[in-house]
Design a protein around this motif. Structure first.
Motif, PDB file in Angstrom:
ATOM      1  N   LYS A  84       0.830  -1.208   0.000  1.00 33.27           N
ATOM      2  CA  LYS A  84       0.000   0.000   0.000  1.00 33.27           C
ATOM      3  C   LYS A  84       0.863   1.255   0.000  1.00 33.27           C
ATOM      4  O   LYS A  84       0.536   2.253  -0.649  1.00 33.27           O
ATOM      5  CB  LYS A  84      -0.942  -0.002   1.204  1.00 33.27           C
ATOM      6  CG  LYS A  84      -2.045  -1.035   1.113  1.00 33.27           C
ATOM      7  CD  LYS A  84      -2.942  -1.014   2.339  1.00 33.27           C
ATOM      8  CE  LYS A  84      -4.050  -2.054   2.220  1.00 33.27           C
ATOM      9  NZ  LYS A  84      -4.907  -2.087   3.432  1.00 33.27           N
ATOM     10  N   LEU A  85       1.987   1.205   0.704  1.00 37.64           N
ATOM     11  CA  LEU A  85       2.889   2.356   0.722  1.00 37.64           C
ATOM     12  C   LEU A  85       3.516   2.564  -0.654  1.00 37.64           C
ATOM     13  O   LEU A  85       3.652   3.705  -1.119  1.00 37.64           O
ATOM     14  CB  LEU A  85       3.966   2.169   1.784  1.00 37.64           C
ATOM     15  CG  LEU A  85       4.958   3.325   1.946  1.00 37.64           C
ATOM     16  CD1 LEU A  85       4.234   4.594   2.388  1.00 37.64           C
ATOM     17  CD2 LEU A  85       6.057   2.959   2.946  1.00 37.64           C
ATOM     18  N   GLU A  86       3.877   1.490  -1.301  1.00 34.31           N
ATOM     19  CA  GLU A  86       4.431   1.602  -2.646  1.00 34.31           C
ATOM     20  C   GLU A  86       3.400   2.212  -3.600  1.00 34.31           C
ATOM     21  O   GLU A  86       3.731   3.080  -4.423  1.00 34.31           O
ATOM     22  CB  GLU A  86       4.866   0.223  -3.146  1.00 34.31           C
ATOM     23  CG  GLU A  86       6.084  -0.322  -2.419  1.00 34.31           C
ATOM     24  CD  GLU A  86       6.345  -1.780  -2.755  1.00 34.31           C
ATOM     25  OE1 GLU A  86       5.452  -2.421  -3.357  1.00 34.31           O
ATOM     26  OE2 GLU A  86       7.428  -2.286  -2.408  1.00 34.31           O
ATOM     27  N   ALA A  87       2.144   1.757  -3.486  1.00 39.14           N
ATOM     28  CA  ALA A  87       1.080   2.297  -4.337  1.00 39.14           C
ATOM     29  C   ALA A  87       0.845   3.775  -4.035  1.00 39.14           C
ATOM     30  O   ALA A  87       0.640   4.593  -4.948  1.00 39.14           O
ATOM     31  CB  ALA A  87      -0.205   1.504  -4.133  1.00 39.14           C
ATOM     32  N   TYR A  88       0.899   4.121  -2.753  1.00 40.99           N
ATOM     33  CA  TYR A  88       0.723   5.520  -2.341  1.00 40.99           C
ATOM     34  C   TYR A  88       1.801   6.399  -2.972  1.00 40.99           C
ATOM     35  O   TYR A  88       1.516   7.471  -3.527  1.00 40.99           O
ATOM     36  CB  TYR A  88       0.779   5.602  -0.821  1.00 40.99           C
ATOM     37  CG  TYR A  88       0.845   7.006  -0.252  1.00 40.99           C
ATOM     38  CD1 TYR A  88      -0.268   7.832  -0.270  1.00 40.99           C
ATOM     39  CD2 TYR A  88       2.020   7.494   0.324  1.00 40.99           C
ATOM     40  CE1 TYR A  88      -0.221   9.113   0.255  1.00 40.99           C
ATOM     41  CE2 TYR A  88       2.083   8.765   0.854  1.00 40.99           C
ATOM     42  CZ  TYR A  88       0.967   9.579   0.822  1.00 40.99           C
ATOM     43  OH  TYR A  88       1.025  10.838   1.338  1.00 40.99           O
ATOM     44  N   ASN A  89       3.044   5.939  -2.932  1.00 39.46           N
ATOM     45  CA  ASN A  89       4.134   6.731  -3.501  1.00 39.46           C
ATOM     46  C   ASN A  89       4.032   6.826  -5.021  1.00 39.46           C
ATOM     47  O   ASN A  89       4.361   7.871  -5.602  1.00 39.46           O
ATOM     48  CB  ASN A  89       5.479   6.136  -3.077  1.00 39.46           C
ATOM     49  CG  ASN A  89       5.810   6.432  -1.622  1.00 39.46           C
ATOM     50  OD1 ASN A  89       5.485   7.500  -1.117  1.00 39.46           O
ATOM     51  ND2 ASN A  89       6.436   5.475  -0.945  1.00 39.46           N
ATOM     52  N   ARG A  90       3.550   5.777  -5.675  1.00 41.47           N
ATOM     53  CA  ARG A  90       3.325   5.861  -7.118  1.00 41.47           C
ATOM     54  C   ARG A  90       2.252   6.899  -7.431  1.00 41.47           C
ATOM     55  O   ARG A  90       2.387   7.688  -8.373  1.00 41.47           O
ATOM     56  CB  ARG A  90       2.901   4.496  -7.680  1.00 41.47           C
ATOM     57  CG  ARG A  90       4.028   3.483  -7.822  1.00 41.47           C
ATOM     58  CD  ARG A  90       3.607   2.347  -8.732  1.00 41.47           C
ATOM     59  NE  ARG A  90       2.421   1.650  -8.239  1.00 41.47           N
ATOM     60  CZ  ARG A  90       2.439   0.620  -7.407  1.00 41.47           C
ATOM     61  NH1 ARG A  90       3.597   0.157  -6.936  1.00 41.47           N
ATOM     62  NH2 ARG A  90       1.311   0.031  -7.032  1.00 41.47           N
ATOM     63  N   ASP A  91       1.182   6.886  -6.631  1.00 40.68           N
ATOM     64  CA  ASP A  91       0.097   7.843  -6.846  1.00 40.68           C
ATOM     65  C   ASP A  91       0.574   9.275  -6.596  1.00 40.68           C
ATOM     66  O   ASP A  91       0.176  10.206  -7.312  1.00 40.68           O
ATOM     67  CB  ASP A  91      -1.086   7.527  -5.935  1.00 40.68           C
ATOM     68  CG  ASP A  91      -1.805   6.239  -6.326  1.00 40.68           C
ATOM     69  OD1 ASP A  91      -1.593   5.766  -7.469  1.00 40.68           O
ATOM     70  OD2 ASP A  91      -2.565   5.699  -5.498  1.00 40.68           O
ATOM     71  N   LEU A  92       1.415   9.452  -5.589  1.00 41.02           N
ATOM     72  CA  LEU A  92       1.962  10.787  -5.328  1.00 41.02           C
ATOM     73  C   LEU A  92       2.820  11.270  -6.490  1.00 41.02           C
ATOM     74  O   LEU A  92       2.767  12.444  -6.867  1.00 41.02           O
ATOM     75  CB  LEU A  92       2.805  10.781  -4.044  1.00 41.02           C
ATOM     76  CG  LEU A  92       2.078  10.842  -2.709  1.00 41.02           C
ATOM     77  CD1 LEU A  92       3.100  10.898  -1.577  1.00 41.02           C
ATOM     78  CD2 LEU A  92       1.135  12.026  -2.629  1.00 41.02           C
ATOM     79  N   ALA A  93       3.605  10.369  -7.065  1.00 40.50           N
ATOM     80  CA  ALA A  93       4.447  10.749  -8.202  1.00 40.50           C
ATOM     81  C   ALA A  93       3.589  11.158  -9.396  1.00 40.50           C
ATOM     82  O   ALA A  93       3.905  12.133 -10.098  1.00 40.50           O
ATOM     83  CB  ALA A  93       5.364   9.587  -8.577  1.00 40.50           C
ATOM     84  N   ALA A  94       2.488  10.440  -9.610  1.00 42.82           N
ATOM     85  CA  ALA A  94       1.580  10.797 -10.704  1.00 42.82           C
ATOM     86  C   ALA A  94       0.923  12.141 -10.438  1.00 42.82           C
ATOM     87  O   ALA A  94       0.759  12.967 -11.351  1.00 42.82           O
ATOM     88  CB  ALA A  94       0.521   9.709 -10.880  1.00 42.82           C
ATOM     89  N   LEU A  95       0.527  12.377  -9.177  1.00 38.12           N
ATOM     90  CA  LEU A  95      -0.058  13.664  -8.802  1.00 38.12           C
ATOM     91  C   LEU A  95       0.927  14.792  -9.055  1.00 38.12           C
ATOM     92  O   LEU A  95       0.557  15.847  -9.584  1.00 38.12           O
ATOM     93  CB  LEU A  95      -0.470  13.638  -7.330  1.00 38.12           C
ATOM     94  CG  LEU A  95      -0.928  14.975  -6.743  1.00 38.12           C
ATOM     95  CD1 LEU A  95      -2.266  15.389  -7.341  1.00 38.12           C
ATOM     96  CD2 LEU A  95      -1.027  14.894  -5.219  1.00 38.12           C
ATOM     97  N   GLN A  96       2.176  14.576  -8.690  1.00 37.32           N
ATOM     98  CA  GLN A  96       3.175  15.625  -8.867  1.00 37.32           C
ATOM     99  C   GLN A  96       3.358  15.960 -10.339  1.00 37.32           C
ATOM    100  O   GLN A  96       3.495  17.136 -10.703  1.00 37.32           O
ATOM    101  CB  GLN A  96       4.494  15.182  -8.240  1.00 37.32           C
ATOM    102  CG  GLN A  96       5.557  16.254  -8.234  1.00 37.32           C
ATOM    103  CD  GLN A  96       6.693  15.917  -7.291  1.00 37.32           C
ATOM    104  OE1 GLN A  96       6.481  15.648  -6.112  1.00 37.32           O
ATOM    105  NE2 GLN A  96       7.910  15.915  -7.805  1.00 37.32           N
ATOM    106  N   ARG A  97       3.346  14.964 -11.190  1.00 40.11           N
ATOM    107  CA  ARG A  97       3.445  15.231 -12.631  1.00 40.11           C
ATOM    108  C   ARG A  97       2.252  16.039 -13.119  1.00 40.11           C
ATOM    109  O   ARG A  97       2.401  16.962 -13.938  1.00 40.11           O
ATOM    110  CB  ARG A  97       3.545  13.904 -13.397  1.00 40.11           C
ATOM    111  CG  ARG A  97       4.865  13.167 -13.200  1.00 40.11           C
ATOM    112  CD  ARG A  97       5.018  12.049 -14.193  1.00 40.11           C
ATOM    113  NE  ARG A  97       4.042  10.984 -13.984  1.00 40.11           N
ATOM    114  CZ  ARG A  97       4.210   9.943 -13.175  1.00 40.11           C
ATOM    115  NH1 ARG A  97       5.332   9.818 -12.489  1.00 40.11           N
ATOM    116  NH2 ARG A  97       3.285   9.017 -13.068  1.00 40.11           N
TER     117      ARG A  97
END
Length: 277
Positions: free
Chosen positions: A105-118
């Motif tokens: 879940k933490l890995e997925a959260y960080n992927r989602d944050l990276a997409a948000l930042q883009r």
């Protein structure tokens, strides 16, 4: 493409002029804006911020002119604040460590944050957090608001906040070190002399309390140390500090000046203003 600003508003009451001032300034500069609230509800101005006869107890005078009150009422009556972005469905929520399968879940959260930042990088030039009593309730310690702030900081884009909205900056911290992102920076915000005392009403949309639940000045003094400083400018009519990427405004009279400094940062390269160090 015109510059676009993301404006964060509380659902528990924003102070009218603290939105009106930057918004009018951005409109005049040809900027476009998007509004976002914690759950996508339409933001509402605090009633007393539209009342020119309301006497602010700490200052002993009205802080809202008749013209400002009229403009805020017109903004409230318009459809401009309808359908804000829903922060809760847009920005991911960090999982609890106690949850099952936490690492995935933490890995997925960080992927989602990276997409948000883009997405933020492509769409927005700056972030503004509007003040009022409402931010104390649903913005100051909102992890999703913190995630927005941290994303703009990683992108090296301007982050502005007014009055109690500045608390969001003090509490926004990377999980690795837990240091406030305003450590070593110079900021302003609601000073202790402006705080309500016990026995006076601190008003929101659906609540009245005594003094605010935290003294913002003390929080900012602690969060900026070491190396930075809180600057209250008590006794001066205005207080806005630019210490890039942060633009902070003390209170209601600083609303238009805060918006002006955002424009100067974006269009004229301003990086430091309002303090000497």
């Amino acid at each position: 493409m015109p510059r676009r600003i993301l404006i964060v508003l509380s659902e528990w009451g924003y102070w009218g002029e603290e939105l009106l001032g930057p918004l009018e300034t951005f409109d005049q500069a040809g900027y476009t804006v998007d509004f976002v609230t914690p759950t996508g509800k339409r933001p509402v101005a605090i009633t007393v911020s539209m009342d020119p006869d309301f006497i602010d107890p700490p200052l002993g005078r009205s802080v809202t002119s008749a013209e400002t009150a009229r403009k805020v009422r017109e903004l409230e009556a318009s459809d401009r604040l309808d359908n804000p972005i829903d922060l809760s469905s847009w920005v991911p929520e960090r999982p609890y460590r106690s949850e099952d399968d936490f690492l995935r879940k933490l890995e997925a959260y960080n992927r989602d944050l990276a997409a948000l930042q883009r997405e933020l990088d492509e769409r927005y030039d700056a972030l503004l957090i509007v003040g009022g009593s409402g931010p104390i309730v649903d913005l100051a310690n909102n992890g999703r608001v913190h995630a927005l702030i941290l994303a703009f900081r990683r992108l090296d884009k301007p982050i502005a906040a007014e009055c109690y909205g500045v608390a969001c900056l003090a509490f926004a911290r990377e999980q690795e070190d837990r240091h406030s992102i305003i450590q070593g920076k110079h900021v302003t915000g609601h000073c202790i002399e402006y705080d309500y005392k016990d026995g006076t009403g601190f008003m929101g949309t659906d609540f009245v309390m005594g003094p605010p639940p935290y003294p913002l000045e003390y929080i900012l003094r602690d969060a900026t140390a070491p190396g930075g400083a809180y600057i209250g400018n008590f006794g001066k009519e205005t207080s806005v500090i630019v210490d890039y990427p942060f633009i902070t405004g003390r209170s209601t009279p600083d609303s238009y000046l805060t918006g002006q400094k955002v424009v100067e940062v974006l269009d004229h390269g301003l990086r430091r203003w309002g303090f000497t160090a």
